[in-house]
Design a protein around this motif. Sequence first.
Motif, PDB file in Angstrom:
ATOM      1  N   ASP A 117       0.820  -1.162   0.099  1.00 37.82           N
ATOM      2  CA  ASP A 117      -0.102   0.047   0.242  1.00 37.82           C
ATOM      3  C   ASP A 117       0.818   1.263   0.011  1.00 37.82           C
ATOM      4  O   ASP A 117       0.472   2.149  -0.780  1.00 37.82           O
ATOM      5  CB  ASP A 117      -0.903   0.041   1.115  1.00 37.82           C
ATOM      6  N   PHE A 118       1.977   1.171   0.860  1.00 39.73           N
ATOM      7  CA  PHE A 118       2.985   2.251   0.881  1.00 39.73           C
ATOM      8  C   PHE A 118       3.738   2.452  -0.383  1.00 39.73           C
ATOM      9  O   PHE A 118       3.732   3.695  -0.985  1.00 39.73           O
ATOM     10  CB  PHE A 118       3.794   2.123   1.994  1.00 39.73           C
ATOM     11  N   LEU A 119       3.868   1.331  -1.138  1.00 37.41           N
ATOM     12  CA  LEU A 119       4.393   1.295  -2.491  1.00 37.41           C
ATOM     13  C   LEU A 119       3.774   2.133  -3.426  1.00 37.41           C
ATOM     14  O   LEU A 119       3.926   3.091  -4.221  1.00 37.41           O
ATOM     15  CB  LEU A 119       5.067  -0.004  -2.726  1.00 37.41           C
ATOM     16  N   ARG A 120       2.397   1.674  -3.582  1.00 46.09           N
ATOM     17  CA  ARG A 120       1.666   2.183  -4.554  1.00 46.09           C
ATOM     18  C   ARG A 120       1.342   3.598  -4.433  1.00 46.09           C
ATOM     19  O   ARG A 120       1.269   4.341  -5.193  1.00 46.09           O
ATOM     20  CB  ARG A 120       0.410   1.375  -4.602  1.00 46.09           C
ATOM     21  N   ALA A 121       1.064   4.144  -3.137  1.00 45.78           N
ATOM     22  CA  ALA A 121       0.692   5.376  -2.603  1.00 45.78           C
ATOM     23  C   ALA A 121       1.921   6.546  -3.166  1.00 45.78           C
ATOM     24  O   ALA A 121       1.853   7.497  -3.819  1.00 45.78           O
ATOM     25  CB  ALA A 121       0.463   5.673  -1.341  1.00 45.78           C
ATOM     26  N   SER A 122       3.283   5.911  -2.904  1.00 45.95           N
ATOM     27  CA  SER A 122       4.522   6.666  -3.183  1.00 45.95           C
ATOM     28  C   SER A 122       4.750   6.712  -4.639  1.00 45.95           C
ATOM     29  O   SER A 122       5.018   7.942  -5.365  1.00 45.95           O
ATOM     30  CB  SER A 122       5.813   5.993  -2.347  1.00 45.95           C
ATOM     31  N   ALA A 123       4.225   5.505  -5.202  1.00 47.49           N
ATOM     32  CA  ALA A 123       4.382   5.704  -6.883  1.00 47.49           C
ATOM     33  C   ALA A 123       3.486   6.538  -7.503  1.00 47.49           C
ATOM     34  O   ALA A 123       3.737   7.075  -8.497  1.00 47.49           O
ATOM     35  CB  ALA A 123       4.375   4.248  -7.229  1.00 47.49           C
ATOM     36  N   ALA A 124       2.102   6.453  -6.975  1.00 40.29           N
ATOM     37  CA  ALA A 124       1.158   7.465  -7.623  1.00 40.29           C
ATOM     38  C   ALA A 124       1.470   8.844  -7.295  1.00 40.29           C
ATOM     39  O   ALA A 124       1.478   9.659  -8.407  1.00 40.29           O
ATOM     40  CB  ALA A 124      -0.155   7.121  -6.621  1.00 40.29           C
ATOM     41  N   THR A 125       2.200   9.071  -6.143  1.00 45.64           N
ATOM     42  CA  THR A 125       2.539  10.597  -6.096  1.00 45.64           C
ATOM     43  C   THR A 125       3.654  10.877  -7.163  1.00 45.64           C
ATOM     44  O   THR A 125       3.574  12.214  -7.447  1.00 45.64           O
ATOM     45  CB  THR A 125       3.010  10.810  -4.521  1.00 45.64           C
ATOM     46  N   LEU A 126       4.826  10.062  -7.071  1.00 40.29           N
ATOM     47  CA  LEU A 126       5.775  10.519  -8.059  1.00 40.29           C
ATOM     48  C   LEU A 126       5.453  10.458  -9.481  1.00 40.29           C
ATOM     49  O   LEU A 126       5.535  11.399 -10.320  1.00 40.29           O
ATOM     50  CB  LEU A 126       6.841   9.295  -8.061  1.00 40.29           C
ATOM     51  N   ALA A 127       4.361   9.593  -9.900  1.00 39.85           N
ATOM     52  CA  ALA A 127       3.913   9.461 -11.206  1.00 39.85           C
ATOM     53  C   ALA A 127       3.256  10.901 -11.609  1.00 39.85           C
ATOM     54  O   ALA A 127       3.075  11.325 -12.592  1.00 39.85           O
ATOM     55  CB  ALA A 127       2.918   8.532 -11.257  1.00 39.85           C
ATOM     56  N   GLU A 128       2.372  11.585 -10.650  1.00 36.02           N
ATOM     57  CA  GLU A 128       1.641  12.994 -10.748  1.00 36.02           C
ATOM     58  C   GLU A 128       2.861  13.862 -10.971  1.00 36.02           C
ATOM     59  O   GLU A 128       2.900  14.886 -11.823  1.00 36.02           O
ATOM     60  CB  GLU A 128       0.959  13.098  -9.471  1.00 36.02           C
ATOM     61  N   PHE A 130       5.833  13.587 -12.117  1.00 38.10           N
ATOM     62  CA  PHE A 130       6.627  13.344 -13.438  1.00 38.10           C
ATOM     63  C   PHE A 130       5.854  12.747 -14.592  1.00 38.10           C
ATOM     64  O   PHE A 130       5.895  11.359 -14.723  1.00 38.10           O
ATOM     65  CB  PHE A 130       7.802  12.362 -13.078  1.00 38.10           C
ATOM     66  N   PRO A 131       4.941  13.302 -14.961  1.00 38.45           N
ATOM     67  CA  PRO A 131       4.095  12.500 -15.988  1.00 38.45           C
ATOM     68  C   PRO A 131       4.642  12.143 -17.239  1.00 38.45           C
ATOM     69  O   PRO A 131       4.086  11.147 -17.963  1.00 38.45           O
ATOM     70  CB  PRO A 131       3.146  13.760 -16.527  1.00 38.45           C
ATOM     71  N   ALA A 132       6.023  12.462 -17.576  1.00 31.82           N
ATOM     72  CA  ALA A 132       6.764  12.050 -18.717  1.00 31.82           C
ATOM     73  C   ALA A 132       7.418  10.594 -18.424  1.00 31.82           C
ATOM     74  O   ALA A 132       7.797  10.158 -19.370  1.00 31.82           O
ATOM     75  CB  ALA A 132       7.594  13.042 -19.379  1.00 31.82           C
ATOM     76  N   ILE A 133       7.336  10.307 -17.306  1.00 35.54           N
ATOM     77  CA  ILE A 133       8.372   9.199 -16.715  1.00 35.54           C
ATOM     78  C   ILE A 133       7.201   7.891 -16.549  1.00 35.54           C
ATOM     79  O   ILE A 133       6.200   7.972 -15.776  1.00 35.54           O
ATOM     80  CB  ILE A 133       9.233   9.391 -15.502  1.00 35.54           C
ATOM     81  N   ASP A 134       7.576   6.785 -17.044  1.00 36.56           N
ATOM     82  CA  ASP A 134       6.768   5.742 -16.771  1.00 36.56           C
ATOM     83  C   ASP A 134       6.964   4.957 -15.563  1.00 36.56           C
ATOM     84  O   ASP A 134       8.315   4.981 -15.197  1.00 36.56           O
ATOM     85  CB  ASP A 134       6.976   4.541 -17.821  1.00 36.56           C
ATOM     86  N   VAL A 135       6.197   4.792 -14.688  1.00 36.15           N
ATOM     87  CA  VAL A 135       6.376   4.326 -13.390  1.00 36.15           C
ATOM     88  C   VAL A 135       5.630   2.963 -13.248  1.00 36.15           C
ATOM     89  O   VAL A 135       4.635   2.422 -13.572  1.00 36.15           O
ATOM     90  CB  VAL A 135       5.639   5.404 -12.293  1.00 36.15           C
ATOM     91  N   HIS A 136       6.600   2.134 -12.708  1.00 38.06           N
ATOM     92  CA  HIS A 136       6.108   0.435 -12.708  1.00 38.06           C
ATOM     93  C   HIS A 136       6.603   0.051 -11.354  1.00 38.06           C
ATOM     94  O   HIS A 136       7.613  -0.301 -11.004  1.00 38.06           O
ATOM     95  CB  HIS A 136       7.037  -0.393 -13.633  1.00 38.06           C
ATOM     96  N   PRO A 137       5.521   0.196 -10.135  1.00 34.07           N
ATOM     97  CA  PRO A 137       5.781  -0.172  -8.806  1.00 34.07           C
ATOM     98  C   PRO A 137       5.808  -1.630  -8.961  1.00 34.07           C
ATOM     99  O   PRO A 137       4.871  -2.642  -9.575  1.00 34.07           O
ATOM    100  CB  PRO A 137       4.614   0.404  -8.278  1.00 34.07           C
ATOM    101  N   VAL A 138       6.851  -2.437  -8.300  1.00 36.23           N
ATOM    102  CA  VAL A 138       6.706  -3.786  -7.902  1.00 36.23           C
ATOM    103  C   VAL A 138       6.685  -4.135  -6.468  1.00 36.23           C
ATOM    104  O   VAL A 138       7.627  -3.779  -5.810  1.00 36.23           O
ATOM    105  CB  VAL A 138       8.030  -4.445  -8.576  1.00 36.23           C
ATOM    106  N   GLU A 139       5.755  -4.934  -5.988  1.00 39.67           N
ATOM    107  CA  GLU A 139       5.660  -5.329  -4.662  1.00 39.67           C
ATOM    108  C   GLU A 139       6.535  -6.555  -4.678  1.00 39.67           C
ATOM    109  O   GLU A 139       6.323  -7.449  -5.141  1.00 39.67           O
ATOM    110  CB  GLU A 139       4.293  -5.550  -4.278  1.00 39.67           C
ATOM    111  N   ALA A 140       7.606  -6.502  -3.628  1.00 43.25           N
ATOM    112  CA  ALA A 140       8.559  -7.665  -3.737  1.00 43.25           C
ATOM    113  C   ALA A 140       9.453  -7.351  -2.449  1.00 43.25           C
ATOM    114  O   ALA A 140       9.794  -6.365  -2.123  1.00 43.25           O
ATOM    115  CB  ALA A 140       9.324  -7.768  -4.943  1.00 43.25           C
ATOM    116  N   ASP A 141      10.062  -8.345  -2.240  1.00 42.59           N
ATOM    117  CA  ASP A 141      11.262  -8.623  -1.112  1.00 42.59           C
ATOM    118  C   ASP A 141      12.695  -8.399  -1.888  1.00 42.59           C
ATOM    119  O   ASP A 141      12.931  -9.243  -2.522  1.00 42.59           O
ATOM    120  CB  ASP A 141      11.288  -9.504  -0.271  1.00 42.59           C
ATOM    121  N   PHE A 142      13.080  -6.834  -1.826  1.00 40.78           N
ATOM    122  CA  PHE A 142      14.315  -6.740  -2.583  1.00 40.78           C
ATOM    123  C   PHE A 142      15.456  -7.270  -1.893  1.00 40.78           C
ATOM    124  O   PHE A 142      16.678  -7.258  -2.650  1.00 40.78           O
ATOM    125  CB  PHE A 142      14.375  -5.292  -2.785  1.00 40.78           C
ATOM    126  N   MET A 143      15.391  -8.247  -0.856  1.00 41.75           N
ATOM    127  CA  MET A 143      16.667  -8.933  -0.301  1.00 41.75           C
ATOM    128  C   MET A 143      16.830 -10.061  -1.276  1.00 41.75           C
ATOM    129  O   MET A 143      18.004 -10.312  -1.164  1.00 41.75           O
ATOM    130  CB  MET A 143      16.302  -9.399   1.069  1.00 41.75           C
TER     131      MET A 143
END
Length: 332
Positions: A117-128, A130-143
């Motif tokens: 949920d935090f990931l998607r909220a942050s990604a949506a804020t950044l997408a707004e 930077f409208p010219a940048i494609d944003v692809h949030p991925v929910e995952a354990d980056f370890m």
Amino acid sequence: MKTEQGIALVDRDEDGVDRAFREDVLKGLRQRQKAIPARWLYDDAGSQLFEDITDLEEYYPTRAETEILEARGAEFAEHIGKGRVVVEFGSGSSVKTPLLLRAIDPAAYVPLDISGDFLRASAATLAEKFPAIDVHPVEADFMREVALPEEVLPLKKLGFFPGSTIGNMVPRTAVDLLRSMRATLGAEEGELPLLLIGMDLVKDPKVLEAAYDDARGVTGEFNLNLARRINRELGGTIPVDALRHKAPWNDDFARIEMHLEATRDIGFEVAGQRFTMTQGETIHTENSHKFTRRSANTLLLAGGWTPRMRWTDSEDRFSVILAEATEKRDAP
């Protein structure tokens, strides 16, 4: 602008419980020195509390790193170049990530985070922003190695790991993470990936201890939130009011340690298993290692990355390092 809902890669059981979370908690509570990996501090509530921590007067790392990102944007653009995909290991900060995106004009932005949920909220804020940048949030354990969205696979990559989160891990785990980052980022047409990483520096222990045990008690709430999360998600009965936050400096290991200390003898259950703690016993919840130039370089090299550039803030409290992936035949 292209904003996706995110790719969920977290392994959950039929009750929706994160299997890795349960496994790590149960394993950690069975140890003589009880310990739970720091990444589990960051559920939605923990992530918000950490954002609050970054605004505290005592907590200098965010201000110091932000100063570097604001002052060195032209140098980042020169050494990184345009058109890379920024893959951020951890959901993007509302302050630091935009500074990097503005500086280097990336082809796309891929935030990876375990807190969906935090990931998607942050990604949506950044997408707004930077409208010219494609944003692809991925929910995952980056370890662990992460499969990136197909849209970005053919493009050059820049890993972004701000905040000195690498310092939360013991050296062995940090090296494993750096190697998994190398695997996640891959290489395209002979272009080795780059990594821009924050590393906090060794300094006066009084400054360090204040940064991790603030007068308002926000860091304490952040730490105690882990016990609340265990109770909520794993059927725990931990008496949270019998725990207190501690954050001493360990000079032998050059790190701040966060602990939850029992203020009295307690017994509790987690996921149907019984545990006890005596008064004064602790659960070790986080390390925050601090680095010298030499120890930072040694860690990066062991993880398959060759340092290329290094910047510090005006008070030499914090460093940001640009590293290039070591070619596989030369990797340690």
